[in-house]
Design a protein around this motif. Structure first.
Motif, PDB file in Angstrom:
ATOM      1  N   GLY A 216       0.807  -1.216   0.000  1.00  0.00           N
ATOM      2  CA  GLY A 216       0.000   0.000   0.000  1.00  0.00           C
ATOM      3  C   GLY A 216       0.837   1.261   0.000  1.00  0.00           C
ATOM      4  N   ASP A 217       1.996   1.245   0.675  1.00  0.00           N
ATOM      5  CA  ASP A 217       2.859   2.423   0.673  1.00  0.00           C
ATOM      6  C   ASP A 217       3.400   2.699  -0.735  1.00  0.00           C
ATOM      7  OD1 ASP A 217       2.409   2.754   3.326  1.00  0.00           O
ATOM      8  OD2 ASP A 217       4.291   1.835   3.976  1.00  0.00           O
ATOM      9  N   LEU A 218       3.778   1.643  -1.446  1.00  0.00           N
ATOM     10  CA  LEU A 218       4.256   1.821  -2.820  1.00  0.00           C
ATOM     11  C   LEU A 218       3.137   2.338  -3.715  1.00  0.00           C
ATOM     12  CD1 LEU A 218       6.361   1.515  -5.056  1.00  0.00           C
ATOM     13  CD2 LEU A 218       5.724  -0.905  -5.231  1.00  0.00           C
ATOM     14  N   LEU A 219       1.926   1.820  -3.526  1.00  0.00           N
ATOM     15  CA  LEU A 219       0.804   2.266  -4.343  1.00  0.00           C
ATOM     16  C   LEU A 219       0.497   3.745  -4.098  1.00  0.00           C
ATOM     17  CD1 LEU A 219      -1.608  -0.792  -4.025  1.00  0.00           C
ATOM     18  CD2 LEU A 219      -0.266  -0.120  -6.021  1.00  0.00           C
ATOM     19  N   ARG A 220       0.569   4.174  -2.836  1.00  0.00           N
ATOM     20  CA  ARG A 220       0.323   5.591  -2.549  1.00  0.00           C
ATOM     21  C   ARG A 220       1.379   6.475  -3.205  1.00  0.00           C
ATOM     22  NH1 ARG A 220      -1.406   3.574   2.507  1.00  0.00           N
ATOM     23  NH2 ARG A 220       0.703   3.777   3.356  1.00  0.00           N
ATOM     24  N   PHE A 221       2.616   6.020  -3.174  1.00  0.00           N
ATOM     25  CA  PHE A 221       3.674   6.798  -3.845  1.00  0.00           C
ATOM     26  C   PHE A 221       3.429   6.840  -5.351  1.00  0.00           C
ATOM     27  CE2 PHE A 221       7.648   6.967  -6.188  1.00  0.00           C
ATOM     28  CZ  PHE A 221       8.186   8.142  -5.698  1.00  0.00           C
ATOM     29  N   GLN A 222       3.077   5.709  -5.957  1.00  0.00           N
ATOM     30  CA  GLN A 222       2.818   5.691  -7.397  1.00  0.00           C
ATOM     31  C   GLN A 222       1.652   6.602  -7.766  1.00  0.00           C
ATOM     32  OE1 GLN A 222       2.287   1.489  -8.056  1.00  0.00           O
ATOM     33  NE2 GLN A 222       4.420   1.197  -8.675  1.00  0.00           N
ATOM     34  N   ALA A 223       0.629   6.623  -6.940  1.00  0.00           N
ATOM     35  CA  ALA A 223      -0.507   7.506  -7.213  1.00  0.00           C
ATOM     36  C   ALA A 223      -0.086   8.971  -7.115  1.00  0.00           C
ATOM     37  CB  ALA A 223      -1.638   7.213  -6.231  1.00  0.00           C
ATOM     38  N   SER A 272       9.358  -0.606 -19.810  1.00  0.00           N
ATOM     39  CA  SER A 272       8.618  -1.817 -19.452  1.00  0.00           C
ATOM     40  C   SER A 272       8.693  -2.107 -17.956  1.00  0.00           C
ATOM     41  CB  SER A 272       9.169  -3.008 -20.243  1.00  0.00           C
ATOM     42  OG  SER A 272      10.528  -3.243 -19.905  1.00  0.00           O
ATOM     43  N   GLN A 273       9.682  -1.547 -17.278  1.00  0.00           N
ATOM     44  CA  GLN A 273       9.817  -1.756 -15.835  1.00  0.00           C
ATOM     45  C   GLN A 273      10.015  -0.392 -15.180  1.00  0.00           C
ATOM     46  OE1 GLN A 273      12.974  -4.496 -15.082  1.00  0.00           O
ATOM     47  NE2 GLN A 273      12.070  -6.145 -16.278  1.00  0.00           N
ATOM     48  N   SER A 296       2.753  -3.197 -10.093  1.00  0.00           N
ATOM     49  CA  SER A 296       3.614  -3.488 -11.248  1.00  0.00           C
ATOM     50  C   SER A 296       3.139  -2.790 -12.513  1.00  0.00           C
ATOM     51  CB  SER A 296       3.669  -4.999 -11.483  1.00  0.00           C
ATOM     52  OG  SER A 296       2.371  -5.502 -11.778  1.00  0.00           O
ATOM     53  N   ALA A 297       2.030  -2.052 -12.465  1.00  0.00           N
ATOM     54  CA  ALA A 297       1.525  -1.358 -13.651  1.00  0.00           C
ATOM     55  C   ALA A 297       2.442  -0.193 -14.006  1.00  0.00           C
ATOM     56  CB  ALA A 297       0.102  -0.849 -13.396  1.00  0.00           C
ATOM     57  N   PRO A 298       2.540   0.154 -15.293  1.00  0.00           N
ATOM     58  CA  PRO A 298       3.403   1.279 -15.703  1.00  0.00           C
ATOM     59  C   PRO A 298       2.956   2.586 -15.065  1.00  0.00           C
ATOM     60  CG  PRO A 298       2.739  -0.036 -17.615  1.00  0.00           C
ATOM     61  CD  PRO A 298       1.919  -0.505 -16.465  1.00  0.00           C
ATOM     62  N   THR A 299       3.933   3.431 -14.759  1.00  0.00           N
ATOM     63  CA  THR A 299       3.641   4.748 -14.179  1.00  0.00           C
ATOM     64  C   THR A 299       4.167   5.898 -15.047  1.00  0.00           C
ATOM     65  OG1 THR A 299       5.671   4.565 -12.884  1.00  0.00           O
ATOM     66  CG2 THR A 299       3.617   3.900 -11.812  1.00  0.00           C
ATOM     67  N   THR A 300       4.718   5.584 -16.212  1.00  0.00           N
ATOM     68  CA  THR A 300       5.193   6.630 -17.131  1.00  0.00           C
ATOM     69  C   THR A 300       4.761   6.271 -18.543  1.00  0.00           C
ATOM     70  OG1 THR A 300       7.317   5.507 -17.474  1.00  0.00           O
ATOM     71  CG2 THR A 300       7.212   7.168 -15.726  1.00  0.00           C
ATOM     72  N   VAL A 301       4.638   7.294 -19.394  1.00  0.00           N
ATOM     73  CA  VAL A 301       4.334   7.061 -20.798  1.00  0.00           C
ATOM     74  C   VAL A 301       5.629   6.691 -21.517  1.00  0.00           C
ATOM     75  CG1 VAL A 301       2.359   8.606 -20.853  1.00  0.00           C
ATOM     76  CG2 VAL A 301       4.633   9.505 -21.312  1.00  0.00           C
ATOM     77  N   GLN A 302       5.494   5.955 -22.611  1.00  0.00           N
ATOM     78  CA  GLN A 302       6.689   5.482 -23.307  1.00  0.00           C
ATOM     79  C   GLN A 302       7.280   6.541 -24.221  1.00  0.00           C
ATOM     80  OE1 GLN A 302       6.298   1.693 -25.172  1.00  0.00           O
ATOM     81  NE2 GLN A 302       5.130   0.794 -23.512  1.00  0.00           N
ATOM     82  N   THR A 303       6.462   7.343 -24.895  1.00  0.00           N
ATOM     83  CA  THR A 303       6.961   8.363 -25.805  1.00  0.00           C
ATOM     84  C   THR A 303       6.818   9.719 -25.139  1.00  0.00           C
ATOM     85  OG1 THR A 303       6.300   7.061 -27.708  1.00  0.00           O
ATOM     86  CG2 THR A 303       6.732   9.398 -28.084  1.00  0.00           C
TER      87      THR A 303
END
Length: 522
Positions: A216-223, A272-273, A296-303
């Motif tokens: 949950g801590d990682l998810l809050r940071f990703q959000a 991809s990671q 594990s879902a992406p948090t940045t756009v590729q282009t």
């Protein structure tokens, strides 16, 4: 569960300032000692950091762009062609009215009796008779001199229009270039934030693998980090649009670029990671990867950056001084190119009025003729046989009933001169209005820039450090630290905007006054 200070602040202290893009493996974030507050480093000079553009995108400075514009800008080229046309027109105006040569002959002859009968009809060869004549128009009232004066005034106006086209095109180039440089500087900040956020996320992932923090801590940071991602895409789009505008002003193809540029791998990041660190060595103490899930879902756009025709560069942090007073600038307004062009158009209109008034002196057409005939001219009882008859003649012709036409032409020319005078006065007043507005913009931009360079950035950095210290002491949460970081980044973006406004204000002053050397040299 609360994040450990040694894990959270390890990355947060890094992405508090824009970082230069580096491939993975060249620089790894190192954490501070437990309980020690890191000090954010000063940001690198914006406007020159490398971006993931294609190999075909050549670096372009403002000085290089200005030099290319003088030679290639289509508006300037069109204005130069106007000078060529005006000079060619002077050749016509300075010429004398061309004389006319008339050549002919009689080709048919017949006789007529007293009773109305036709006798002796015959075709006549050109060798038996010829007529030749010359007509010359003699102008009066100095029309040729006045025509030449009008043409010369028009040449001066066309030359001033070239300078005006160059003045306006240079301002448009500087505006587009500074806009692209602003987007570039903001993009550098956003990319530095992204890379630092990736490092922080990688550290949190490692702690998740170690079991030190819950998912949950990682998810809050990703959000929380997703709020920074639109800054990347928005500024990337603004940079591409700015470069396209610069390319169009330089008569280059804005769509000519190197395919395949602008992807995150060009920065050394694997999309991809997100935030992945190099794999840990296997062994007895090896740890398992984080289980699959939302984290594990992406948090940045590729282009992040569309391919561009140029890669604009410049010292965006430069703060050049004006170096000239308001009164001296105001004196230069009368020499602004469009004001001079309007004044020269007025002079040409006055000369054209004088030319119309010269029409009151009627021109004279002089015609001389010669004819020779070998046809028989003998009388029936003549004793001397004639071989040919030669005759010479001269004629003068003067137009009549021209008063109404001439006065109408004078009226038209006088009205046009009045229009040109009003336009010249309006151009001067507009130039002074432009200067007044540009000076007010300059004063406000300078005051705003002084606010940011005089302590606003330092206060934002100090606020972040104090929030960080309170977090280490247990008095603040990670959300408070992220809020302070957002304020710091927003302040840096606003400082970039203030720099852009100041540099653009200098360019506007040069464009409004026509005084060269005011626009910034980056």
């Amino acid at each position: 569960m609360r994040l450990r200070p040694s894990a959270a602040l390890l990355g947060l202290a890094v992405f508090a300032q824009p970082a230069q893009a580096q491939p993975q493996g060249q620089a790894q974030a190192q954490g501070p000692a437990q309980g020690q507050a890191p000090s954010p480093a000063r940001p690198a000079a914006p406007g020159n950091l490398p971006l993931p553009v294609g190999q075909g995108a050549q670096p372009l400075t403002l000085a290089q762009a200005e030099a290319v514009l003088v030679e290639r800008n289509l508006a300037v080229i069109a204005a130069r062609r106007g000078v060529d046309a005006a000079r060619a027109n002077r050749l016509v105006a300075a010429s004398l009215p061309p004389p006319q040569v008339v050549v002919g002959n009689s080709f048919l002859q017949f006789n007529e009796t007293a009773a109305g009968a036709v006798r002796g009809t015959r075709l006549i060869s050109p060798s038996n008779n010829i007529q030749a004549g010359l007509q010359v128009l003699v102008e009066r009232g100095g029309k040729r001199t006045l025509r030449t004066r009008v043409a010369e005034d028009q040449i001066g106006a066309a030359e001033a229009q070239v300078l005006d086209a160059l003045r306006t095109s240079l301002f448009a180039l500087r505006q587009a270039f500074l806009g692209a440089l602003l987007a570039r500087a903001n993009l550098e900040v956003a990319l530095g934030n992204r890379m630092s956020l990736d490092r922080t996320e990688a550290l949190l992932r490692r702690q998740l693998r170690d079991g030190a923090i819950p998912e949950g801590d990682l998810l809050r940071f990703q959000a929380s980090r997703l709020q920074f991602e639109p800054d990347v895409t928005t500024n990337a789009q603004a940079y591409a649009a700015g470069v396209a505008a610069v390319a169009a002003l330089l008569s280059a193809d804005p769509a000519a670029f190197q395919p395949g540029a602008g992807t995150i791998p060009a920065l050394g990041i694997n999309p991809s990671q997100p935030g992945a660190l190099p794999p840990e060595p296997s062994g007895p103490r090896g740890r398992a990867a984080a289980p699959p899930g939302p984290a594990s879902a992406p948090t940045t756009v590729q282009t992040i950056l569309s391919p561009v025709a140029f890669d604009v560069r410049g010292r965006f942090e430069a703060v050049p001084q004006l170096g000239i007073g308001r009164e001296d600038l105001a004196k230069g307004i009368e020499s602004r190119a469009d004001v001079v062009a309007a004044q020269r158009q007025f002079a040409a209109a006055n000369s054209n009025r004088l030319l119309a008034e010269a029409g009151r002196s009627r021109d004279v057409t002089v015609s001389g003729s010669w004819s020779r005939s070998r046809l028989s001219q003998d009388l029936p009882n003549s004793r001397d046989q004639l071989d040919a008859t030669n005759s010479f003649g001269i004629q003068f012709s003067v137009p009549i009933f021209t008063r109404q036409i001439v006065e109408g032409n004078v009226g038209v020319a006088s009205a046009q001169a009045g229009q040109a005078e009003a336009q010249a006065r309006a151009a001067l007043l507009q130039a002074r209005a432009d200067f007044a507005a540009a000076w007010a913009t300059y004063e406000q931009a300078r005051a705003l820039l002084n606010l940011y360079t005089g302590g606003a950035l330092n206060r934002a950095e100090e606020a972040y450090r104090s929030t960080e210290q309170a977090y280490l002491a247990g008095g603040r949460s990670l959300i408070d630290v992220l809020d302070a970081l957002r304020v710091l980044n927003a302040t840096r973006i606003q400082a970039n905007q203030a720099r852009y406004a100041y540099l653009l204000a200098l360019s506007q002053l040069e464009q409004a006054t026509g005084v060269s050397g005011i626009a910034p040299r980056l």
